[in-house]
Design a protein around this motif. Sequence first.
Motif, mmCIF file in Angstrom:
data_model
loop_
_atom_site.group_PDB
_atom_site.id
_atom_site.type_symbol
_atom_site.label_atom_id
_atom_site.label_comp_id
_atom_site.label_asym_id
_atom_site.label_seq_id
_atom_site.Cartn_x
_atom_site.Cartn_y
_atom_site.Cartn_z
ATOM 1 N N ALA A 88 7.971 -3.836 3.226
ATOM 2 C CA ALA A 88 6.346 -4.185 2.694
ATOM 3 C C ALA A 88 5.669 -3.121 2.280
ATOM 4 C CB ALA A 88 5.948 -4.618 4.202
ATOM 5 N N ALA A 89 6.070 -1.642 2.826
ATOM 6 C CA ALA A 89 5.423 -0.321 2.544
ATOM 7 C C ALA A 89 5.645 -0.194 1.061
ATOM 8 C CB ALA A 89 5.677 0.692 3.342
ATOM 9 N N ASP A 90 6.987 -0.340 0.611
ATOM 10 C CA ASP A 90 7.565 -0.116 -0.817
ATOM 11 C C ASP A 90 6.823 -1.239 -1.652
ATOM 12 O OD1 ASP A 90 8.925 1.840 0.303
ATOM 13 O OD2 ASP A 90 10.917 0.341 0.189
ATOM 14 N N GLU A 91 6.708 -2.531 -1.315
ATOM 15 C CA GLU A 91 6.175 -3.478 -2.061
ATOM 16 C C GLU A 91 4.351 -3.226 -2.348
ATOM 17 O OE1 GLU A 91 5.319 -6.878 -4.281
ATOM 18 O OE2 GLU A 91 7.126 -5.925 -3.846
ATOM 19 N N ILE A 92 3.985 -2.631 -1.057
ATOM 20 C CA ILE A 92 2.604 -2.514 -1.128
ATOM 21 C C ILE A 92 2.199 -1.284 -2.461
ATOM 22 C CG2 ILE A 92 0.735 -1.237 0.002
ATOM 23 C CD1 ILE A 92 0.734 -4.223 0.500
ATOM 24 N N HIS A 93 3.295 -0.148 -2.217
ATOM 25 C CA HIS A 93 3.030 0.870 -3.007
ATOM 26 C C HIS A 93 3.257 0.534 -4.434
ATOM 27 C CE1 HIS A 93 4.678 4.625 -5.149
ATOM 28 N NE2 HIS A 93 3.867 5.099 -4.418
ATOM 29 N N GLU A 94 4.103 -0.300 -4.979
ATOM 30 C CA GLU A 94 4.288 -1.002 -6.181
ATOM 31 C C GLU A 94 3.181 -1.608 -6.839
ATOM 32 O OE1 GLU A 94 7.787 -3.354 -6.843
ATOM 33 O OE2 GLU A 94 9.049 -1.694 -6.022
ATOM 34 N N ARG A 95 2.576 -2.561 -5.801
ATOM 35 C CA ARG A 95 1.462 -3.175 -6.178
ATOM 36 C C ARG A 95 0.223 -2.064 -6.537
ATOM 37 N NH1 ARG A 95 1.096 -9.071 -3.775
ATOM 38 N NH2 ARG A 95 3.161 -9.375 -3.782
ATOM 39 N N LEU A 96 0.041 -1.063 -5.824
ATOM 40 C CA LEU A 96 -0.852 -0.053 -5.964
ATOM 41 C C LEU A 96 -0.662 0.549 -7.062
ATOM 42 C CD1 LEU A 96 -1.451 1.350 -2.504
ATOM 43 C CD2 LEU A 96 -3.128 0.186 -3.771
ATOM 44 N N MET A 97 0.632 0.848 -7.513
ATOM 45 C CA MET A 97 0.910 1.365 -8.983
ATOM 46 C C MET A 97 0.323 0.585 -10.031
ATOM 47 S SD MET A 97 1.895 4.398 -8.232
ATOM 48 C CE MET A 97 0.821 4.273 -6.943
ATOM 49 N N GLU A 98 0.310 -0.806 -10.058
ATOM 50 C CA GLU A 98 -0.271 -1.552 -10.684
ATOM 51 C C GLU A 98 -1.814 -1.683 -10.999
ATOM 52 O OE1 GLU A 98 1.526 -5.271 -9.767
ATOM 53 O OE2 GLU A 98 3.633 -4.621 -10.276
ATOM 54 N N VAL A 99 -2.268 -1.087 -10.153
ATOM 55 C CA VAL A 99 -3.999 -1.293 -10.151
ATOM 56 C C VAL A 99 -4.185 -0.050 -10.938
ATOM 57 C CG1 VAL A 99 -5.986 -1.158 -8.866
ATOM 58 C CG2 VAL A 99 -4.054 -2.513 -8.089
ATOM 59 N N ASN A 100 -5.304 0.136 -11.911
ATOM 60 C CA ASN A 100 -5.364 1.076 -12.715
ATOM 61 C C ASN A 100 -6.732 1.911 -12.155
ATOM 62 O OD1 ASN A 100 -5.576 2.866 -14.982
ATOM 63 N ND2 ASN A 100 -6.926 1.523 -16.085
ATOM 64 N N ARG A 101 -6.371 2.461 -11.130
ATOM 65 C CA ARG A 101 -7.637 3.057 -10.411
ATOM 66 C C ARG A 101 -6.704 4.027 -9.366
ATOM 67 N NH1 ARG A 101 -11.976 -0.200 -7.133
ATOM 68 N NH2 ARG A 101 -12.033 -0.946 -9.217
ATOM 69 N N THR A 102 -7.466 5.361 -9.050
ATOM 70 C CA THR A 102 -7.093 6.319 -8.281
ATOM 71 C C THR A 102 -8.059 6.057 -7.199
ATOM 72 O OG1 THR A 102 -6.395 7.685 -10.024
ATOM 73 C CG2 THR A 102 -7.019 8.822 -7.806
ATOM 74 N N PHE A 103 -7.598 6.094 -5.830
ATOM 75 C CA PHE A 103 -7.941 5.974 -4.705
ATOM 76 C C PHE A 103 -8.446 7.138 -3.912
ATOM 77 C CE2 PHE A 103 -6.004 2.032 -5.401
ATOM 78 C CZ PHE A 103 -7.135 1.052 -5.671
ATOM 79 N N THR A 104 -9.580 7.485 -3.629
ATOM 80 C CA THR A 104 -9.828 8.957 -3.019
ATOM 81 C C THR A 104 -10.072 8.850 -1.594
ATOM 82 O OG1 THR A 104 -12.176 8.694 -3.587
ATOM 83 C CG2 THR A 104 -10.649 9.649 -5.253
ATOM 84 N N THR A 105 -10.412 7.769 -1.084
ATOM 85 C CA THR A 105 -10.671 7.322 0.565
ATOM 86 C C THR A 105 -9.922 6.265 1.036
ATOM 87 O OG1 THR A 105 -12.847 6.279 -0.135
ATOM 88 C CG2 THR A 105 -13.037 8.589 0.176
ATOM 89 N N PRO A 106 -8.572 6.052 0.942
ATOM 90 C CA PRO A 106 -7.933 5.016 1.441
ATOM 91 C C PRO A 106 -7.852 5.217 3.094
ATOM 92 C CG PRO A 106 -6.262 6.918 0.740
ATOM 93 C CD PRO A 106 -7.798 7.559 0.607
ATOM 94 N N ALA A 107 -7.616 4.046 3.613
ATOM 95 C CA ALA A 107 -7.489 3.893 5.089
ATOM 96 C C ALA A 107 -6.351 2.800 5.164
ATOM 97 C CB ALA A 107 -8.716 3.562 5.683
ATOM 98 N N ILE A 108 -5.347 2.910 6.320
ATOM 99 C CA ILE A 108 -4.451 2.097 6.525
ATOM 100 C C ILE A 108 -4.483 1.622 7.914
ATOM 101 C CG2 ILE A 108 -2.735 3.650 6.940
ATOM 102 C CD1 ILE A 108 -0.898 1.597 5.352
ATOM 103 N N VAL A 109 -4.424 0.219 8.472
ATOM 104 C CA VAL A 109 -4.320 -0.275 9.821
ATOM 105 C C VAL A 109 -2.895 -0.617 10.152
ATOM 106 C CG1 VAL A 109 -5.145 -1.797 11.497
ATOM 107 C CG2 VAL A 109 -6.885 -1.016 9.567
ATOM 108 N N SER A 110 -2.188 0.062 11.029
ATOM 109 C CA SER A 110 -0.792 -0.052 11.320
ATOM 110 C C SER A 110 -0.321 0.234 12.686
ATOM 111 C CB SER A 110 -0.040 0.701 10.371
ATOM 112 O OG SER A 110 1.357 0.699 10.709
ATOM 113 N N GLY A 111 0.425 -0.494 13.328
ATOM 114 C CA GLY A 111 1.152 -0.063 14.345
ATOM 115 C C GLY A 111 2.110 0.955 14.624
ATOM 116 N N PHE A 112 2.512 1.434 12.990
ATOM 117 C CA PHE A 112 3.595 2.271 12.983
ATOM 118 C C PHE A 112 3.330 3.155 11.785
ATOM 119 C CE2 PHE A 112 6.020 -1.523 14.718
ATOM 120 C CZ PHE A 112 6.543 -0.874 15.733
ATOM 121 N N PRO A 113 2.684 4.322 12.254
ATOM 122 C CA PRO A 113 2.363 5.410 11.393
ATOM 123 C C PRO A 113 3.282 6.068 10.561
ATOM 124 C CG PRO A 113 1.627 6.003 13.591
ATOM 125 C CD PRO A 113 1.857 4.576 13.443
#
Length: 275
Positions: free
Chosen positions: A34-59
């Motif tokens: 799932a993390a790999d797929e999310i990373h790929e989807r982010l690469m398709e977004v033409n934007r640089t994120f400067t203040t990202p946050a992630i909710v997870s049980g497995f940091p």
Amino acid sequence: MTHPPILTDRTALDRFRARASAMDNPALFLQQDAADEIHERLMEVNRTFTTPAIVSGFPQVWGNLLPGIRHVADGDVLNLQEGAHDLVIHAMCLHWSNDPVGQLVQCRRALQPDGLFLGVLFGGGTLQELRAALAEAEATLTGGLSPRVAPMAELRDLGGLLQRAGFALPVADGAARTVTYPSPLHLMQDLRAMGEGNALDQRHRAIPPRALFPMAAQLYHQAHGLPDGRIPATFETIFMTGWAPDDSQPQPLKPGSAQIPLEDALNRLRNKERD
């Protein structure tokens, strides 16, 4: 004021996740996929994120997804500051939420205008084979059923949940993955190593009948066994995308603002097809 029913025993869920994380070989391959797929989807977004946050049980899986990403522990109340982030990811824990819409609302409020939300969770097709085998075995032995596999959302419902939470441009899509195991016992051992044990608040605390799991294993093999003797287990993963509303986003046309009647537009399309 009404409150949603309690689905999850959070204390048990946290204990199961901690136990899985402490194992020498935790079964976190679905988290990593799932993390790999999310990373790929982010690469398709033409934007640089400067203040990202992630909710997870497995940091340990998700913590390095993006530079400077802030990890937020999964819980009923998320430690997110309003308007503080341009990206919020809810990673493989929404299926355990006692209030999924409330979780999505908290994520939306944490976003800046035109900020991006990405969510990933297990969907309703997950463990359908195990669910059926356990239910049939328990009904045969006891004449009743007890909750043993968490109910999970269907893909068709999740776009509506995003809208209810106030997201713009909501999209939900998913895919199923089949993993094979030597036996249902090996599958249940893997679920333990995933931190995905039975953390339902209404689960029976009593020791189950001794014959329950052997009978469920037999029924599982009978209904789903493969020619090589192994059994398949379905894991459906659903991805959700939404944006914090902003005036710069595409807006739907107002009713009656079309330049030509719908019937005329359809007739033009038909004529082009004939040509």
